[in-house]
Write a protein that holds these residues in place. Structure first.
Motif, PDB file in Angstrom:
ATOM      1  N   LYS A   1       0.830  -1.216   0.000  1.00  0.00           N
ATOM      2  CA  LYS A   1       0.000   0.000   0.000  1.00  0.00           C
ATOM      3  C   LYS A   1       0.863   1.264   0.000  1.00  0.00           C
ATOM      4  O   LYS A   1       0.554   2.254  -0.669  1.00  0.00           O
ATOM      5  N   GLN A   2       1.970   1.228   0.756  1.00  0.00           N
ATOM      6  CA  GLN A   2       2.865   2.381   0.783  1.00  0.00           C
ATOM      7  C   GLN A   2       3.509   2.620  -0.585  1.00  0.00           C
ATOM      8  O   GLN A   2       3.634   3.754  -1.032  1.00  0.00           O
ATOM      9  N   ILE A   3       3.926   1.547  -1.229  1.00  0.00           N
ATOM     10  CA  ILE A   3       4.556   1.701  -2.544  1.00  0.00           C
ATOM     11  C   ILE A   3       3.553   2.232  -3.548  1.00  0.00           C
ATOM     12  O   ILE A   3       3.868   3.103  -4.371  1.00  0.00           O
ATOM     13  N   GLU A   4       2.325   1.736  -3.505  1.00  0.00           N
ATOM     14  CA  GLU A   4       1.295   2.220  -4.437  1.00  0.00           C
ATOM     15  C   GLU A   4       1.038   3.713  -4.267  1.00  0.00           C
ATOM     16  O   GLU A   4       0.660   4.400  -5.211  1.00  0.00           O
ATOM     17  N   LEU A   5       1.257   4.220  -3.051  1.00  0.00           N
ATOM     18  CA  LEU A   5       1.081   5.649  -2.781  1.00  0.00           C
ATOM     19  C   LEU A   5       2.381   6.439  -2.937  1.00  0.00           C
ATOM     20  O   LEU A   5       2.416   7.643  -2.688  1.00  0.00           O
ATOM     21  N   LEU A   6       3.459   5.737  -3.342  1.00  0.00           N
ATOM     22  CA  LEU A   6       4.798   6.339  -3.483  1.00  0.00           C
ATOM     23  C   LEU A   6       5.312   6.882  -2.161  1.00  0.00           C
ATOM     24  O   LEU A   6       6.042   7.879  -2.120  1.00  0.00           O
ATOM     25  N   LYS A   7       4.945   6.214  -1.056  1.00  0.00           N
ATOM     26  CA  LYS A   7       5.354   6.690   0.270  1.00  0.00           C
ATOM     27  C   LYS A   7       6.254   5.690   1.001  1.00  0.00           C
ATOM     28  O   LYS A   7       6.536   5.859   2.186  1.00  0.00           O
ATOM     29  N   HIS A   8       6.712   4.664   0.299  1.00  0.00           N
ATOM     30  CA  HIS A   8       7.571   3.655   0.936  1.00  0.00           C
ATOM     31  C   HIS A   8       9.005   4.169   0.994  1.00  0.00           C
ATOM     32  O   HIS A   8       9.517   4.701   0.007  1.00  0.00           O
ATOM     33  N   PRO A   9       9.679   4.041   2.147  1.00  0.00           N
ATOM     34  CA  PRO A   9      11.070   4.532   2.262  1.00  0.00           C
ATOM     35  C   PRO A   9      12.047   3.789   1.354  1.00  0.00           C
ATOM     36  O   PRO A   9      13.162   4.272   1.129  1.00  0.00           O
ATOM     37  N   ASN A  10      11.652   2.637   0.840  1.00  0.00           N
ATOM     38  CA  ASN A  10      12.549   1.863  -0.036  1.00  0.00           C
ATOM     39  C   ASN A  10      12.370   2.177  -1.513  1.00  0.00           C
ATOM     40  O   ASN A  10      13.070   1.608  -2.353  1.00  0.00           O
ATOM     41  N   LEU A  11      11.440   3.044  -1.856  1.00  0.00           N
ATOM     42  CA  LEU A  11      11.188   3.351  -3.263  1.00  0.00           C
ATOM     43  C   LEU A  11      11.658   4.761  -3.582  1.00  0.00           C
ATOM     44  O   LEU A  11      11.280   5.728  -2.912  1.00  0.00           O
ATOM     45  N   HIS A  12      12.470   4.891  -4.623  1.00  0.00           N
ATOM     46  CA  HIS A  12      13.026   6.185  -5.010  1.00  0.00           C
ATOM     47  C   HIS A  12      12.902   6.352  -6.521  1.00  0.00           C
ATOM     48  O   HIS A  12      13.441   5.543  -7.288  1.00  0.00           O
ATOM     49  N   LEU A  13      12.200   7.379  -6.943  1.00  0.00           N
ATOM     50  CA  LEU A  13      11.997   7.649  -8.369  1.00  0.00           C
ATOM     51  C   LEU A  13      12.877   8.822  -8.779  1.00  0.00           C
ATOM     52  O   LEU A  13      12.893   9.863  -8.112  1.00  0.00           O
ATOM     53  N   VAL A  14      13.580   8.650  -9.885  1.00  0.00           N
ATOM     54  CA  VAL A  14      14.457   9.702 -10.394  1.00  0.00           C
ATOM     55  C   VAL A  14      14.052  10.025 -11.824  1.00  0.00           C
ATOM     56  O   VAL A  14      13.923   9.117 -12.660  1.00  0.00           O
TER      57      VAL A  14
END
Length: 383
Positions: free
Chosen positions: A72-85
């Protein structure tokens, strides 16, 4: 489940799942393929699966549960392990020496980035578009390195997705090499590109390259029907226009392009009148060029070509199921009956040539006049 949200790409999805099952996930990947086919969606789903705390695992499948807090966190782009550049806009002039790339942007630019990310969160096929954003800068790469080092002990995998990696400046690309040369055990870096030749050879040699296949029209049409409840006939039309890009197909589905198709078919029927057609033809061409830009006129001609193709198929096979423009079936049937000697191959050639000329920015109104006069000439052969 989660992988099913990605249109097509069955081979690529299986390769990534097998890598997880066999504990052979690489530290760095390069997803290569045309724009809009789902490279970012594939990378995003891979990030979610790698961090899912309750995955569904079988002999040959590894699927995110879509229910745990991590998913759910990744789907909201709020997971500390996900970084978009991705490319940031040119910032304001400042003496600020901070390496935080956001610190040099205006409040409006930061707000624009947040809006684009919100759209990406709801649709991973969304193309992030920011004004004056052409390069991934060295500050962004330094920020990635800092975050990875800080999160080295996090549970799960740190996943960095670098979109359109060819947009890295030379400084950024060279700084990024050090990250590739000294990978963190719990990090996975995914670069996406449609222009492999623009990347440094040293980056290519240090990444596991995954060539992402072009989508076919059936996959795109099926995806539009399932994901956006697009009517099947319209979905097939859109698929034919999208050049293998699901992102472009989504863009078409959000616009009412059928009016332009009808405008070209109506113009076509006008020029096939026996007499007194010229003034009406010129008026309709003027209306089209006034109301639509170059790209839409090219799309309209492509739609018109599909309409002609339907008439050609129907004239040969008499099979209604083969027709894409099902809402135009009655008009197509009448055309085939009334113009049984129509030169379809010549019409295809003339439309393709017209599209080519319009792309070169030749006078569009003149091109359309010549196109439809040429089609009429072939049909009546009395000029």
């Amino acid at each position: 489940m989660s992988w099913e949200s990605i249109v097509g790409l069955e081979r690529e999805k299986k390769l990534l799942q097998r890598a997880i099952i066999n504990n052979r996930v690489h530290n760095s990947y390069l997803f290569i393929g045309n724009n809009g086919i789902g490279k970012r969606a594939l990378a995003f789903e891979f990030a979610k699966v790698l961090n899912c705390t309750n995955p569904i695992v079988t002999v040959d499948e590894y699927i995110a549960c879509d229910k745990c807090s991590s998913c759910k966190q990744i789907e909201l782009l709020k997971h500390p392990n996900l970084h978009l550049v991705f490319s940031y806009p040119t910032g304001k002039s400042s003496e600020n020496k901070s390496d935080n790339p956001l610190s040099k942007l205006t409040d409006q630019q930061v707000e624009d980035i947040q809006n684009q990310l919100a759209q990406f969160a709801s649709n991973p096929y969304h193309t992030i578009t920011l004004q004056s954003a052409n390069y991934i800068k060295i500050e962004q790469i330094r920020e990635v390195k800092r975050i990875i080092s800080m999160n080295a002990t996090n549970i799960g995998k740190n996943v960095v997705i670098i979109m359109n990696a060819e947009e890295m400046t030379n400084e950024a690309a060279n700084a990024f090499l050090k990250t590739l040369e000294e990978p963190s055990e719990n990090s996975v870096i995914i670069l996406t590109t449609s222009r492999k030749e623009s990347l440094l050879q040293t980056i290519l040699s240090r990444t596991q390259q995954l060539f992402v296949n072009q989508l076919n029209n059936d996959e795109i049409a099926e995806g539009l029907v399932k994901k956006f409840n697009i009517e099947e006939g319209k979905a097939k039309l859109i698929a034919n226009l999208s050049n293998g890009s699901f992102a472009e197909a989504i863009d078409y589905s959000s616009n009412d392009f059928t009016d332009l198709r009808i405008a070209f078919v109506d113009l076509f029927r006008t020029v096939l009148k026996k007499r007194n057609y010229r003034i009406e033809m010129l008026s309709k061409i003027e209306e089209i060029t006034k109301n639509y830009d170059q790209k839409k006129i090219i799309n309209g001609l492509s739609l018109f070509e599909i309409w002609i193709r339907d008439a050609f198929v129907y004239s040969k096979l008499q099979q209604k199921l083969k027709i894409i423009n099902k809402d135009q079936l009655e008009v197509i049937e009448k055309f085939v009956v009334n113009f049984n000697n129509f030169n379809y191959l010549s019409a295809f050639e003339k439309i393709d040539k017209s599209i080519f000329l319009i792309r070169k920015s030749v006078n569009i109104q003149l091109i359309l006049v010549n196109l439809f006069l040429g089609i009429r000439q072939n049909e009546y052969n009395f000029y």
